[in-house]
Design an enzyme around this catalytic site. Structure first.
Site, PDB file in Angstrom:
ATOM      1  N   ASP A 168      -2.187  -1.782  12.247  1.00 21.92           N
ATOM      2  CA  ASP A 168      -3.237  -1.833  11.223  1.00 21.92           C
ATOM      3  C   ASP A 168      -4.195  -2.957  11.627  1.00 21.92           C
ATOM      4  O   ASP A 168      -3.884  -3.750  12.539  1.00 21.92           O
ATOM      5  CB  ASP A 168      -2.569  -2.109   9.855  1.00 21.92           C
ATOM      6  CG  ASP A 168      -3.552  -2.082   8.684  1.00 21.92           C
ATOM      7  OD1 ASP A 168      -4.682  -1.569   8.844  1.00 21.92           O
ATOM      8  OD2 ASP A 168      -3.186  -2.591   7.605  1.00 21.92           O
TER       9      ASP A 168
ATOM     10  N   ARG B 154      -3.200  11.845   2.762  1.00 26.76           N
ATOM     11  CA  ARG B 154      -3.383  11.056   1.543  1.00 26.76           C
ATOM     12  C   ARG B 154      -3.653  12.005   0.362  1.00 26.76           C
ATOM     13  O   ARG B 154      -3.167  11.806  -0.747  1.00 26.76           O
ATOM     14  CB  ARG B 154      -4.552  10.074   1.702  1.00 26.76           C
ATOM     15  CG  ARG B 154      -4.355   8.972   2.724  1.00 26.76           C
ATOM     16  CD  ARG B 154      -3.288   7.999   2.314  1.00 26.76           C
ATOM     17  NE  ARG B 154      -3.584   7.374   1.028  1.00 26.76           N
ATOM     18  CZ  ARG B 154      -4.402   6.334   0.832  1.00 26.76           C
ATOM     19  NH1 ARG B 154      -4.983   5.755   1.869  1.00 26.76           N
ATOM     20  NH2 ARG B 154      -4.600   5.835  -0.376  1.00 26.76           N
TER      21      ARG B 154
ATOM     22  N   HIS C 297       0.862  -1.190   0.000  1.00 24.73           N
ATOM     23  CA  HIS C 297       0.000   0.000   0.000  1.00 24.73           C
ATOM     24  C   HIS C 297       0.898   1.241   0.000  1.00 24.73           C
ATOM     25  O   HIS C 297       0.960   1.985   0.976  1.00 24.73           O
ATOM     26  CB  HIS C 297      -0.898  -0.033   1.243  1.00 24.73           C
ATOM     27  CG  HIS C 297      -2.049   0.924   1.203  1.00 24.73           C
ATOM     28  ND1 HIS C 297      -2.376   1.675   0.084  1.00 24.73           N
ATOM     29  CD2 HIS C 297      -2.966   1.260   2.152  1.00 24.73           C
ATOM     30  CE1 HIS C 297      -3.428   2.424   0.356  1.00 24.73           C
ATOM     31  NE2 HIS C 297      -3.806   2.199   1.589  1.00 24.73           N
TER      32      HIS C 297
HETATM   33  N1   CP Z   1      -6.158   3.814   4.426  1.00 25.25           N
HETATM   34  C1   CP Z   1      -6.918   3.521   3.352  1.00 25.25           C
HETATM   35  O1   CP Z   1      -6.424   3.150   2.277  1.00 25.25           O
HETATM   36  O2   CP Z   1      -8.257   3.701   3.535  1.00 25.25           O
HETATM   37  P1   CP Z   1      -9.427   3.292   2.538  1.00 25.25           P
HETATM   38  O3   CP Z   1      -9.493   1.795   2.501  1.00 25.25           O
HETATM   39  O4   CP Z   1     -10.652   3.920   3.142  1.00 25.25           O
HETATM   40  O5   CP Z   1      -9.131   3.848   1.181  1.00 25.25           O
HETATM   41  N1  NVA Z   2      -4.307  -3.833   5.537  1.00 24.74           N
HETATM   42  C1  NVA Z   2      -5.569  -3.203   5.256  1.00 24.74           C
HETATM   43  C2  NVA Z   2      -5.374  -1.770   4.870  1.00 24.74           C
HETATM   44  C3  NVA Z   2      -6.651  -1.019   4.607  1.00 24.74           C
HETATM   45  C4  NVA Z   2      -6.416   0.369   4.118  1.00 24.74           C
HETATM   46  C5  NVA Z   2      -6.283  -3.966   4.144  1.00 24.74           C
HETATM   47  O1  NVA Z   2      -5.621  -4.392   3.206  1.00 24.74           O
HETATM   48  O2  NVA Z   2      -7.494  -4.144   4.240  1.00 24.74           O
END
Ligand code: CP
Ligand code: NVA
Length: 301
Positions: free
Chosen positions: A219, A287, A131
């Protein structure tokens, strides 16, 4: 020149990343002064979502508007991608019509294939493995609150997931020490650990990992696509909650971050998340600014 993509943090050089964070800080100030310059009229961002999103969708869509362009939301439910049109064909077609494409999907290999067939830059807006956009916002947030992250100690507590893998890449690209505490069976990617032994340590004890840290992150314990494992994961991660007690082992001025959405009193205590000093809301806002800097970089490259 071949097309630049942003699939992981390793797609940009250390210098490009550092400049991008500086630019994000600058774009944030310009936006707060209502001085967005809208340099990209008629530029279009395609946004392919195969998973849910709040922050990513809004920040890319609003960001593209601030830059003078527009964005198209493409849910896999409503496009032919969701009905099995090959990724290669979708990438070829979409990239003849838009100027940038953002993809949120499951297997990382899918976005790599998409980028291979795209004529325009492709941005990873989350895969099962990485990510990177979130890391741009996290780095901006640290810089704004504490200055350079170079040489600092950063702690990851929890699942060795897409965010954790991205933190390993960030340790390399932004030059910090990373201590990861996760239960056995939930480690980050082994090849990443092997490639970054000089700055990344895998541990099992959250307290030992948090000692003398400058930034502590966690997370969700069950990422998108792992909903069925939620209960089993809650058991496996018992003892890995980040809360005020754990934070006492970190430096006094240590920051806590979470990419959100958060599950209060699971991976993070409600008290820590809702603390009046919590930077998670700045982190979410960033973001917007960090991705504007990224889109500007890719549109100009
Ligand atoms: N942190 C993040 O990517 O959030 P969303 O899943 O809401 O886009
Ligand atoms: N690790 C989480 C991040 C969400 C923004 C997922 O992949 O769902």
């Amino acid at each position: 020149m071949s097309t630049r993509h942003f699939l992981t943090l390793l797609d940009l050089s250390k210098k490009e990343l550092a400049d991008l964070i500086d630019r994000a800080v600058e774009l944030k100030a310009l936006h707060q002064q209502e001085s967005d310059s809208s340099p990209f009229p008629n530029k279009v961002l395609g946004m392919v979502f195969e998973k849910s999103s709040t922050r990513t969708r809004i920040s890319f869509e609003a960001g593209m508007t601030h830059l003078g362009g527009s964005a198209i939301f493409l849910s896999s439910r409503d496009t032919q991608l969701g009905r099995g049109e090959p990724i290669e064909d979708s990438a070829r077609v979409m990239s003849r019509m838009v100027d940038l494409i953002m993809v949120r999907t499951f297997e990382h290999e899918k976005i790599q294939r998409f980028a291979e067939y795209s004529k325009v830059p492709v941005i990873n807006a989350l895969t099962d493995d990485y990510h990177p956009c979130q890391l741009l916002a996290d780095m901006q947030t640290f810089v704004e609150h504490r200055g350079s992250i170079e040489g600092k100690t950063v702690t990851w507590v929890g699942d060795g997931n897409n965010m954790c893998n991205s933190y390993i890449n960030a340790a390399r690209q932004f030059n910090f020490e990373l201590k990861i505490a996760c239960p056995e069976g939930f480690d980050p990617m082994s090849s990443l650990l092997a490639d970054n032994k000089d700055r990344v340590q895998l541990m099992r004890d959250p307290i030992a990992a948090t000692r003398d840290s400058d930034l502590v992150i966690t997370d969700t314990w069950a990422s998108m696509g792992q909903e069925d494992e939620k209960r089993a994961r809650e058991e496996a991660f018992a003892g890995f909650q980040v809360n005020h007690e754990l934070m006492t082992y970190a430096h006094n001025d240590a920051l806590f971050m979470h990419c959100l959405p958060a599950y209060r009193d699971l991976e993070v205590s409600a008290k820590l998340l809702d603390d009046e000093d919590s930077v998670v809301w700045d982190e979410a806002e960033n973001r917007l600014h960090a991705q504007k800097a990224l889109m500007e970089f890719l549109l100009e490259s």
